[in-house]
Design a protein around this motif. Structure first.
Motif, PDB file in Angstrom:
ATOM      1  N   ALA A  13      -4.564   2.398 -13.111  1.00 40.72           N
ATOM      2  CA  ALA A  13      -5.105   3.734 -12.534  1.00 40.72           C
ATOM      3  C   ALA A  13      -6.472   3.528 -12.007  1.00 40.72           C
ATOM      4  O   ALA A  13      -7.328   2.759 -12.573  1.00 40.72           O
ATOM      5  N   ALA A  14      -6.784   4.743 -10.985  1.00 39.26           N
ATOM      6  CA  ALA A  14      -8.263   4.607 -10.807  1.00 39.26           C
ATOM      7  C   ALA A  14      -8.740   6.065 -10.343  1.00 39.26           C
ATOM      8  O   ALA A  14      -7.704   6.740  -9.771  1.00 39.26           O
ATOM      9  N   ASP A  15      -9.855   6.417 -10.223  1.00 42.46           N
ATOM     10  CA  ASP A  15     -10.230   7.600  -9.615  1.00 42.46           C
ATOM     11  C   ASP A  15     -11.451   7.391  -8.317  1.00 42.46           C
ATOM     12  O   ASP A  15     -12.071   6.379  -8.463  1.00 42.46           O
ATOM     13  N   ALA A  38      -6.837  16.047 -10.077  1.00 38.14           N
ATOM     14  CA  ALA A  38      -6.201  14.933  -9.547  1.00 38.14           C
ATOM     15  C   ALA A  38      -5.375  14.175 -10.451  1.00 38.14           C
ATOM     16  O   ALA A  38      -4.369  13.682 -10.105  1.00 38.14           O
ATOM     17  N   ALA A  39      -5.857  14.205 -11.763  1.00 39.06           N
ATOM     18  CA  ALA A  39      -4.903  13.219 -12.772  1.00 39.06           C
ATOM     19  C   ALA A  39      -3.896  14.069 -13.053  1.00 39.06           C
ATOM     20  O   ALA A  39      -2.716  13.278 -13.039  1.00 39.06           O
ATOM     21  N   HIS A  62     -13.681  16.015  -3.037  1.00 39.95           N
ATOM     22  CA  HIS A  62     -12.300  15.514  -2.990  1.00 39.95           C
ATOM     23  C   HIS A  62     -12.288  14.276  -3.771  1.00 39.95           C
ATOM     24  O   HIS A  62     -12.719  13.230  -3.290  1.00 39.95           O
ATOM     25  N   ILE A  63     -11.240  14.397  -4.540  1.00 39.00           N
ATOM     26  CA  ILE A  63     -10.927  13.378  -5.635  1.00 39.00           C
ATOM     27  C   ILE A  63      -9.429  12.762  -5.489  1.00 39.00           C
ATOM     28  O   ILE A  63      -8.667  13.820  -5.210  1.00 39.00           O
ATOM     29  N   LEU A  64      -9.377  11.488  -5.480  1.00 41.29           N
ATOM     30  CA  LEU A  64      -7.899  11.132  -5.470  1.00 41.29           C
ATOM     31  C   LEU A  64      -7.849  10.329  -6.854  1.00 41.29           C
ATOM     32  O   LEU A  64      -8.767   9.509  -7.157  1.00 41.29           O
ATOM     33  N   ARG A  65      -6.692  10.576  -7.526  1.00 43.79           N
ATOM     34  CA  ARG A  65      -6.548   9.838  -8.888  1.00 43.79           C
ATOM     35  C   ARG A  65      -5.067   8.856  -8.281  1.00 43.79           C
ATOM     36  O   ARG A  65      -4.140   9.285  -7.638  1.00 43.79           O
TER      37      ARG A  65
END
Length: 354
Positions: A49-51, A95-96, A12-15
Motif C-alpha cells: 500500500a501507499a499514500d 482515504a484509508a 486530496h489524498i489517495l490510498r
C-alpha cells in the motif's frame, strides 16, 4: 488597517492498495515508481500500500482526484499487470477507510462535504476506525458505543475519562473525520536485526528454539521502544561450513508483539527441517517497518491476547526502569549458553555482585 486572510487549501489524498499474489519487494518498489509519475509526495506503506498527496497534481493533470486515481490504475495495470483498490478523500484516514471498503479494480471517492462524510462514517462500527484495537473497541462497546455515529456524539471529556486524554481526543477527532497527518516522503523501509553466534556447533533443536525466543524478545522490545512494527520476518541460519539458509515470512498482521514474532520465527525454523544440523549462528531480521501509529490491529475475541499484551506492556515498563533483562519469559529466566549474549553478560554481573 487591512486584514489579510489565507484560505486553507483542501487536501486530496489517495490510498492505494496493490493486490499482489505474493510479497515482492522489487515489484513493490517498481509500483512506487509509477506513483511518483503523478506526485513526488508518496508515503510507503509496505508490503502492498501507499499514500499519495495529489493536491498539487490536480492542476497539472487538469482533472479531479478520482480521475487521477483512474489514471493511476490504468498505468499500474498496463506496466505491471497489478490490480489496485483506491480510496480518494480529504485526509489520510478517510482515504484509508475508503480504500478498505473498495473491491479490487475499483475506486471510492469521499468528497469534503460534511454531509457526505457523515453518511460514510456514522453507520460504521467503531472497530473500523484507524487507531481502535480490540481492547478499545470492547471498552467502547461496554459503554454502549458501537458505531462511529455514537462515538462522534459522545462528549470529548467522557471519551477522555474512558480512554485517556490523548487517545480520547484523537478518536473524538477521527470520529468527526479529522486527521491532520501529512503524507511523508520516506526512504525505503529500514530493518532491525538480532544475531546470536554460538561458541561451538550447536545441534540441539531445543537450544535453537530458546535462542529464537531470546532474539524475538530483543527485536520486539526494540520495535516497541522505537514506535515501529514489522511486516516481514526473515530468519538466516549460518552453518559450521559457513553456508547459510534464509527464509522469510510476511506476517499475518504487522506487529511488534514478541509472542507473535516468536510464533513466526519458530514456524520458519520448523519449515527448514534442520534436524541435527551444525548451526553456528541464528539471525532474525524485522523488515518492512512501519510507524505503529499508522497501523491497525485486527479485532480479536480472545481475552488471552489482551492479557498477554497487557503483561508485555507491564514488562516493558519494568525493563525501562531496571534494564532489558529485568523481565524475561520463563524459558529464558535461567540464562545459559542458549540465550543472548546480553542476557549472559547481565547474569555474570549479578553473580559477581553476590
Amino acid at each position: 488597517m487591512t486584514t489579510t486572510t489565507t484560505a486553507v487549501r483542501e487536501r486530496h489524498i489517495l490510498r492505494v492498495h496493490f493486490h499482489l499474489a505474493t510479497e515482492d519487494p522489487d515489484l513493490y518498489d517498481a509500483l512506487l515508481d509509477v506513483l511518483t509519475t503523478l506526485t513526488p509526495l508518496v508515503q510507503r506503506l509496505p508490503p502492498s500500500a501507499a499514500d499519495l498527496d495529489v493536491t498539487g497534481s490536480l492542476r497539472l493533470f487538469d482533472c479531479d482526484a478520482a480521475a487521477l486515481g483512474r489514471l493511476l490504475q490504468v498505468r499500474v495495470m498496463a506496466l505491471h499487470g497489478v490490480t489496485t483498490s483506491i480510496g480518494a478523500a480529504p485526509n489520510r484516514m478517510l482515504a484509508a477507510m475508503a480504500a478498505d471498503a473498495t473491491p479490487p479494480g475499483d475506486l471510492t471517492t469521499l468528497p469534503a462535504e460534511p454531509d457526505a462524510l457523515t453518511r460514510f462514517l456514522r453507520p460504521r462500527p467503531v472497530a473500523a476506525l484507524p487507531g481502535i484495537g480490540p481492547a478499545t473497541a470492547r471498552t467502547l462497546n461496554k459503554h454502549g458505543i458501537h458505531h462511529l455515529g455514537t462515538l462522534a456524539d459522545t462528549p470529548l471529556l467522557t471519551l477522555q475519562r474512558l480512554l485517556g486524554t490523548a487517545q480520547g481526543r484523537q478518536l473524538h477527532e477521527r470520529a468527526h473525520g479529522q486527521d491532520p497527518r501529512p503524507v511523508t516522503v520516506q526512504a525505503p523501509a529500514p530493518s532491525l536485526s538480532a544475531t546470536h553466534p554460538y561458541d561451538h556447533d550447536e545441534l540441539d533443536p531445543a537450544a535453537h528454539r530458546r535462542t529464537l525466543l531470546a532474539l524475538t524478545e530483543d527485536l520486539g522490545l526494540r520495535l516497541r521502544t522505537t514506535g515501529q512494527i514489522a511486516t516481514t520476518l526473515v530468519l538466516t541460519v549460518r552453518y559450521a561450513d559457513r553456508t547459510t539458509t534464509t527464509r522469510s515470512r510476511t506476517l499475518t498482521e504487522p506487529t511488534h508483539h514478541s509472542p507473535a514474532l516468536a510464533a513466526a520465527a519458530h514456524d520458519l525454523y520448523t519449515r527448514l527441517g534442520l534436524q541435527r544440523a551444525r548451526v553456528r549462528a541464528l539471525t532474525l531480521r524485522a523488515e518492512g517497518l512501519l510507524t505503529a501509529q499508522d497501523a491497525t490491529r485486527q479485532l480479536s475475541l480472545d481475552p488471552d491476547d489482551d492479557r498477554t499484551r497487557a503483561a508485555e506492556a507491564a514488562a516493558d515498563r519494568v525493563r525501562a526502569r531496571f534494564g532489558p533483562t529485568a523481565a524475561v519469559p520463563a524459558a529464558l529466566a535461567r540464562p545459559d549458553r542458549t540465550t543472548s549474549p546480553r542476557l549472559r553478560a547481565d547474569a555474570r554481573k549479578k553473580e559477581q555482585r553476590r
